[in-house]
Design a protein around this motif. Structure first.
Motif, PDB file in Angstrom:
ATOM      1  N   ALA A 171       0.825  -1.203   0.000  1.00 51.33           N
ATOM      2  CA  ALA A 171       0.000   0.000   0.000  1.00 51.33           C
ATOM      3  C   ALA A 171       0.859   1.253   0.000  1.00 51.33           C
ATOM      4  N   VAL A 172       1.976   1.187   0.773  1.00 47.05           N
ATOM      5  CA  VAL A 172       2.880   2.349   0.814  1.00 47.05           C
ATOM      6  C   VAL A 172       3.544   2.521  -0.534  1.00 47.05           C
ATOM      7  N   ARG A 173       3.963   1.420  -1.153  1.00 45.35           N
ATOM      8  CA  ARG A 173       4.584   1.524  -2.477  1.00 45.35           C
ATOM      9  C   ARG A 173       3.610   2.141  -3.479  1.00 45.35           C
ATOM     10  N   HIS A 174       2.368   1.684  -3.433  1.00 49.79           N
ATOM     11  CA  HIS A 174       1.384   2.219  -4.387  1.00 49.79           C
ATOM     12  C   HIS A 174       1.104   3.689  -4.124  1.00 49.79           C
ATOM     13  N   ALA A 175       0.989   4.067  -2.839  1.00 46.25           N
ATOM     14  CA  ALA A 175       0.743   5.483  -2.514  1.00 46.25           C
ATOM     15  C   ALA A 175       1.906   6.355  -2.977  1.00 46.25           C
ATOM     16  N   HIS A 225       2.575  -4.169 -10.116  1.00 44.21           N
ATOM     17  CA  HIS A 225       1.509  -3.170 -10.167  1.00 44.21           C
ATOM     18  C   HIS A 225       2.101  -1.764 -10.324  1.00 44.21           C
ATOM     19  N   VAL A 226       3.151  -1.495  -9.581  1.00 44.76           N
ATOM     20  CA  VAL A 226       3.795  -0.172  -9.672  1.00 44.76           C
ATOM     21  C   VAL A 226       4.391   0.029 -11.053  1.00 44.76           C
ATOM     22  N   VAL A 227       5.040  -1.027 -11.583  1.00 44.24           N
ATOM     23  CA  VAL A 227       5.646  -0.905 -12.917  1.00 44.24           C
ATOM     24  C   VAL A 227       4.568  -0.672 -13.976  1.00 44.24           C
ATOM     25  N   ARG A 228       3.490  -1.461 -13.888  1.00 43.05           N
ATOM     26  CA  ARG A 228       2.420  -1.316 -14.881  1.00 43.05           C
ATOM     27  C   ARG A 228       1.764   0.060 -14.788  1.00 43.05           C
ATOM     28  N   ASP A 229       1.482   0.496 -13.546  1.00 38.77           N
ATOM     29  CA  ASP A 229       0.855   1.816 -13.388  1.00 38.77           C
ATOM     30  C   ASP A 229       1.775   2.933 -13.873  1.00 38.77           C
ATOM     31  N   GLU A 264       1.848   6.710  -6.794  1.00 37.86           N
ATOM     32  CA  GLU A 264       0.815   7.608  -7.301  1.00 37.86           C
ATOM     33  C   GLU A 264       1.242   9.064  -7.241  1.00 37.86           C
ATOM     34  N   ARG A 265       2.146   9.425  -6.342  1.00 34.45           N
ATOM     35  CA  ARG A 265       2.569  10.820  -6.207  1.00 34.45           C
ATOM     36  C   ARG A 265       3.724  11.178  -7.129  1.00 34.45           C
ATOM     37  N   VAL A 266       4.238  10.212  -7.850  1.00 37.40           N
ATOM     38  CA  VAL A 266       5.279  10.499  -8.851  1.00 37.40           C
ATOM     39  C   VAL A 266       4.573  10.926 -10.138  1.00 37.40           C
ATOM     40  N   THR A 267       4.810  12.140 -10.587  1.00 30.08           N
ATOM     41  CA  THR A 267       4.058  12.685 -11.731  1.00 30.08           C
ATOM     42  C   THR A 267       4.936  13.102 -12.900  1.00 30.08           C
ATOM     43  N   SER A 268       6.207  13.364 -12.703  1.00 29.66           N
ATOM     44  CA  SER A 268       7.045  13.849 -13.798  1.00 29.66           C
ATOM     45  C   SER A 268       7.391  12.706 -14.751  1.00 29.66           C
ATOM     46  N   LYS A 280       9.780   7.358 -15.681  1.00 31.85           N
ATOM     47  CA  LYS A 280      10.753   6.490 -16.347  1.00 31.85           C
ATOM     48  C   LYS A 280      11.584   5.710 -15.327  1.00 31.85           C
ATOM     49  N   GLN A 281      12.132   6.428 -14.330  1.00 37.09           N
ATOM     50  CA  GLN A 281      12.928   5.750 -13.295  1.00 37.09           C
ATOM     51  C   GLN A 281      12.082   4.711 -12.550  1.00 37.09           C
ATOM     52  N   LEU A 282      10.837   5.071 -12.268  1.00 39.69           N
ATOM     53  CA  LEU A 282       9.974   4.163 -11.534  1.00 39.69           C
ATOM     54  C   LEU A 282       9.702   2.900 -12.351  1.00 39.69           C
ATOM     55  N   ALA A 283       9.473   3.043 -13.641  1.00 41.19           N
ATOM     56  CA  ALA A 283       9.206   1.872 -14.478  1.00 41.19           C
ATOM     57  C   ALA A 283      10.433   0.985 -14.616  1.00 41.19           C
ATOM     58  N   GLN A 284      11.624   1.559 -14.532  1.00 34.69           N
ATOM     59  CA  GLN A 284      12.845   0.774 -14.658  1.00 34.69           C
ATOM     60  C   GLN A 284      13.298   0.163 -13.339  1.00 34.69           C
ATOM     61  N   ALA A 285      13.060   0.873 -12.213  1.00 31.52           N
ATOM     62  CA  ALA A 285      13.629   0.428 -10.932  1.00 31.52           C
ATOM     63  C   ALA A 285      12.665  -0.409 -10.090  1.00 31.52           C
ATOM     64  N   ALA A 286      11.373  -0.215 -10.251  1.00 26.85           N
ATOM     65  CA  ALA A 286      10.402  -0.912  -9.394  1.00 26.85           C
ATOM     66  C   ALA A 286      10.168  -2.329  -9.913  1.00 26.85           C
TER      67      ALA A 286
END
Length: 925
Positions: free
Chosen positions: A145-149, A172-176, A152-156, A161-167
């Protein structure tokens, strides 16, 4: 002693030994000795601070200490341990409240990662604002839940890009992140497309604003406005300003055209109204003349009214001619009406001049003189006669009808008609006419036969009525004559009146006296009135003479004015300026008004003369104005042809200026047409100049674009650092691209860009040259095993052993120049040169290499340096070789020089390697 006592009795937590203080801190009670612990938290020793911090279990107090500036790293670790639930056993709600008041990002990030409760971690995460920290939480936090929250606050875009590569641990986080990144990029593409569409609309609108008006101009502007309003995104401030400025320019073009069209319509309406007014004037004059022909007689009042109407019409006609010239048909009608009026006016003037002779001829019964006078009047045919002319004609007809030896029945009938006319005159009370007719009938009654007794009796009765009318007039005229005598005597005695008023009043009294005729006339009153009148005339004699001289002087001035204008009209200048002629006309009119009055007997003649001259002058003005209008229409046709001419815009603008100069030299067309022609000519000139300005703006825009392209090229080449000499082609292409952008507009910016470009190109060519030299040095070092084999072969040859040739290894690829040098080295062993010559050759090659590397040369090698420079100068008479070619030549010489002993080579090789290292070093980027 005091110091010893102080140490003995002081608390252990204040002991100088850090170990003692640390032990004391571990034994202090957090409740009763809290101040001591808080003091030890700020101790200089880390172990003491750590031990004191571990004894404090109130997170609220720890937070207060941090706020007061008494915090430390150990204190922060203790506070984190208490908040995440690792120590203290503090309830969750209190810890969550303290977390919500923290502002230290590092502590919040640590709590979010290690907290013992999801709500606690979410509370710490809510306090985090740094996107990098949120990405770490989304990637590393152990609670989904903390990871998802956090995710969700990463907007740039970069953060997603970093989130899709590192998570990697949370799909769920990568897909979102990938989905939001795709939406963000799609939104960015949509925004970019909208911005490009808005820029295209702005460019179209700005280009439309620079264009001249055409029939579809307003429709295109409205279409661009609708397209702009349909765009979903909002423009930025710069785009909105550009849109408003372009819209204002477009609206100005439309407003100017509408104003011009309105002016043209108003001008057409004025011209149509002028034509209608002019038509109405001509019709009114024609109707007045026709009414004059249809009346029973023409009186003084009718002619005075017609004269006033003609004068007003002439003034109005001239005012309308200033607006718009009349057409030929209407002008011919106007001239015909004026000619008819002049004929009537001149006939009336002739009748006035012959009025007294007519009266005398009628009174004397002189038929011959009467016929001559009536013929001299030349009264227009069909025009009703003046009463005076009608009496003369009637007298002639009566004499003709009643003359003859034997009166006929028709004569008696004619006599009866005249008796009826006499009776009508008596009924009207017209004494003078009745008296003259009665005398004529009495003269003719003697010739009537005896059978005309009834006519004779009726004539006697009418004669009695005439005598009664004479007595009645005498009864009325008697008191009137006495009043006139008293009035003229009072006028003689009145000294308050001016001579002008006295003369006017005297004329009026004399006119009234004459109007009484012979009614109640007596000698005494007549002599009394005549004597007083003569005395008044005598008193006004000097004033009358002065007025007569003034009238004669005015008459002379008017005649001189007419002569001057007539001389002008006889020989008008071929290029006479209508404005000058209009000024002459206005000045003549003003001078005519100033030179009044004139002698009465010459007033009518000089007036007709000036009217004719003024009409001819106006015709000359109209003719010259029409010629100028035709010439200006030709200029307009040339300007219209110039708009569509396939010429450079600057040349067309120069020709338009020449046409404008010619327009000014031509003068003014008729007032109404001048504005119309000028508006049309100015619109065409505006189109020509607008095309010139548009072309100039296009050239300036292209120049600015070339400057921007040149600036971009300079920035690109400035950021480019060649890594290999093979990239020289890329630099040549850039130089060709810069040459294609020439010529650049002159200015300080261009000069600065050229200087910067020259410096950058020079630096890049120098770097490419250094790279090529370094590559040559690198290839030379690959040849080192071959050189060692040559040295071993040289040693065998110098030692007297078998001189064998060295073979090129199969793995080694040599360029043709080095292959040739390799063959020369093998040949040199077969026919060895003296050792001194070989040493000199090696020294020369070393000095040459030092010159290429730019290293200092010793005094002992100075002759070799001079010799090498002389050879280089001789070689450069054709074309100077490049450093790469010179270096290859020197290296080929090193390879070809032999045989060389091992000792001799070792003496030179270190310096040669140093020089080659210097040549292989690249300049800093």
């Amino acid at each position: 002693m005091p110091g010893l006592l102080r140490r003995l009795f002081s608390p252990r937590w204040r002991h100088p030994d850090p170990q003692v203080r640390r032990d004391a801190a571990e034994r202090l009670d957090p409740q009763s000795q809290r101040e001591a612990l808080e003091t030890l938290v700020q101790d200089t020793e880390p172990d003491v601070r750590l031990a004191a911090a571990r004894r404090l279990d109130d997170p609220q107090r720890l937070q207060e200490l941090r706020v007061e500036g008494k915090g430390s790293r150990e204190l922060d670790r203790q506070l984190i341990a208490l908040l995440i639930g690792r120590q203290g056993g503090i309830e969750l709600g209190r810890r969550q409240q303290i977390v919500e008041s923290l502002d230290d990002a590092a502590m919040l990030e640590e709590i979010a990662l290690q907290g013992d409760n999801q709500q606690l971690r979410l509370a710490a995460l809510a306090r985090l604002d740094d996107e990098a920290a949120l990405i770490r939480q989304a990637c590393d936090n152990g609670i989904a839940a903390v990871r998802h929250a956090a995710a969700e606050r990463v907007t740039s875009e970069e953060g997603l890009k970093q989130l899709a590569q590192a998570a990697r641990r949370d799909r769920h986080v990568v897909r979102d992140a990938k989905e939001r990144l795709g939406r963000l990029r799609a939104d960015a593409d949509a925004v970019e497309q909208a911005r490009e569409r808005r820029e295209q609309l702005l460019a179209s609108l700005e280009q439309h604003a620079r264009a001249t008006w055409e029939p579809l101009y307003a429709g295109r502007f409205r279409h661009l406005e609708r397209e702009w309003s349909r765009l979903a995104d909002l423009p930025d401030a710069g785009q909105e300003q550009r849109y408003q400025e372009a819209s204002l320019r477009c609206r100005k073009v439309i407003h100017d055209h509408e104003a011009q069209e309105h002016a043209l319509r108003a001008d057409r309406q004025r011209r149509e109204q002028a034509d209608q007014d002019r038509e109405a004037l001509v019709m009114a004059l024609e109707e007045s003349l026709a009414a004059l022909y249809q009346g029973e007689y023409v009186g003084e009042q009718d002619l005075a009214s017609l004269r006033a109407q003609k004068q007003l019409m002439a003034n109005r006609w001239q005012a309308l001619s200033e607006i718009h010239l009349a057409d030929d048909g209407l002008r011919q009608r106007y001239d015909k009406a004026l000619k008819n009026y002049d004929a009537i006016n001149q006939a009336h003037q002739r009748l006035v001049e012959r009025a007294l002779p007519l009266e005398e001829a009628i009174r004397a019964g002189d038929e011959a003189a009467l016929k001559q006078l009536v013929s001299d009047c030349k009264w227009p045919e069909g025009l009703p006669p003046d009463p005076r002319l009608e009496r003369a004609r009637h007298h002639l007809r009566l004499e003709k009808d009643l003359s003859g030896d034997e009166p006929s029945e028709s004569q008696l009938t004619r006599f009866d008609e005249e008796l009826d006319r006499l009776e009508a005159l008596l009924d009207e009370g017209t004494f003078k006419g009745a008296s003259r007719l009665h005398q004529r009938l009495r003269h003719l009654a003697d010739q009537l036969p005896s059978s005309a007794g009834a006519q004779q009796s009726r004539l006697k009765r009418l004669g009695a009525r005439l005598a009664e009318l004479r007595d009645w007039r005498g009864f009325v005229a008697g008191p009137k004559r006495e009043q006139l005598c008293q009035a003229i005597e009072a006028l003689e005695q009145d000294a308050t009146l001016t001579d002008r008023d006295r003369d006017r009043r005297h004329r009026q009294l004399v006119k009234e006296w004459k109007a009484l005729g012979d009614a109640a006339a007596n000698r005494e009153q007549s002599e009394r009135f005549r004597a007083t009148s003569e005395r008044i005339r005598e008193s006004l004699k000097a004033w009358r003479e002065q007025q007569q001289r003034l009238r004669e002087a005015n008459l002379a001035e008017r005649e001189a004015l007419c002569e001057q204008i007539e001389a002008l009209l006889e020989q008008p200048a071929a290029q006479a300026d209508p404005d000058a002629l209009r000024e002459i006309r206005d000045q003549a009119r003003e001078q005519w008004r100033r030179t009044a009055p004139v002698p009465r007997d010459h007033a009518e003649a000089i007036g007709r003369r000036f009217g004719r001259i003024r009409h001819q002058l106006q015709a000359l003005i109209d003719r010259r104005a029409n010629e100028i209008a035709d010439a200006k229409r030709e200029v307009i046709d040339q300007a219209r042809a110039l708009v569509d001419a396939r010429l450079p815009a600057r040349q067309r603008a120069d020709q338009a200026k020449a046409l404008q100069q010619r327009w000014r030299e031509l003068g003014r067309a008729p007032k109404g047409e001048e504005q119309t022609l000028w508006r049309e000519f100015r619109q065409l000139c505006d189109q020509i100049f607008a095309q010139r300005d548009a072309e100039r703006d296009d050239r300036a825009q292209r120049a600015r674009e070339r400057l921007e392209q040149m600036q971009a090229l300079i920035d690109r080449i400035d950021a480019w650092q060649p890594a290999a000499s093979s990239e020289a082609d890329w630099l040549d292409k850039a130089v060709d691209e810069a040459s294609a952008l020439e010529p650049l507009p002159s200015g300080r910016r261009t000069e600065g860009m050229r200087k910067r470009w020259t410096g950058i190109v020079r630096a890049r060519r120098e770097r490419l040259e250094r790279l090529s030299v370094a590559e040559v040095v690198g290839r030379w070092r690959e040849v080192k095993p071959l050189i060692l084999e040559h040295l071993e072969a040289d040693d065998d040859c110098l030692a007297g052993r078998l001189c064998s040739d060295v073979e090129i290894p199969a793995a080694l690829s040599l360029p043709p120049a080095l292959k040739q040098a390799h063959a020369q080295r093998n040949a040199a062993r077969r026919d060895p040169a003296p050792a001194e010559e070989v040493a000199e050759r090696l020294a020369r090659l070393r000095v040459h290499l030092a010159l290429l590397a730019g290293h200092p040369i010793g005094h002992q090698d100075e002759p070799l340096r001079l010799a090498i420079q002389v050879d280089r100068l001789n070689d450069s008479l054709g074309q100077a070789p490049s450093r790469e070619d010179e270096l290859i030549s020197v290296l080929c010489g090193l390879l070809a020089t032999g045989p060389v002993s091992r000792q001799q080579w070792e003496r030179e090789v270190q310096e040669l390697d140093a020089l080659l290292d210097g040549l292989s070093q690249l300049p800093p980027p």
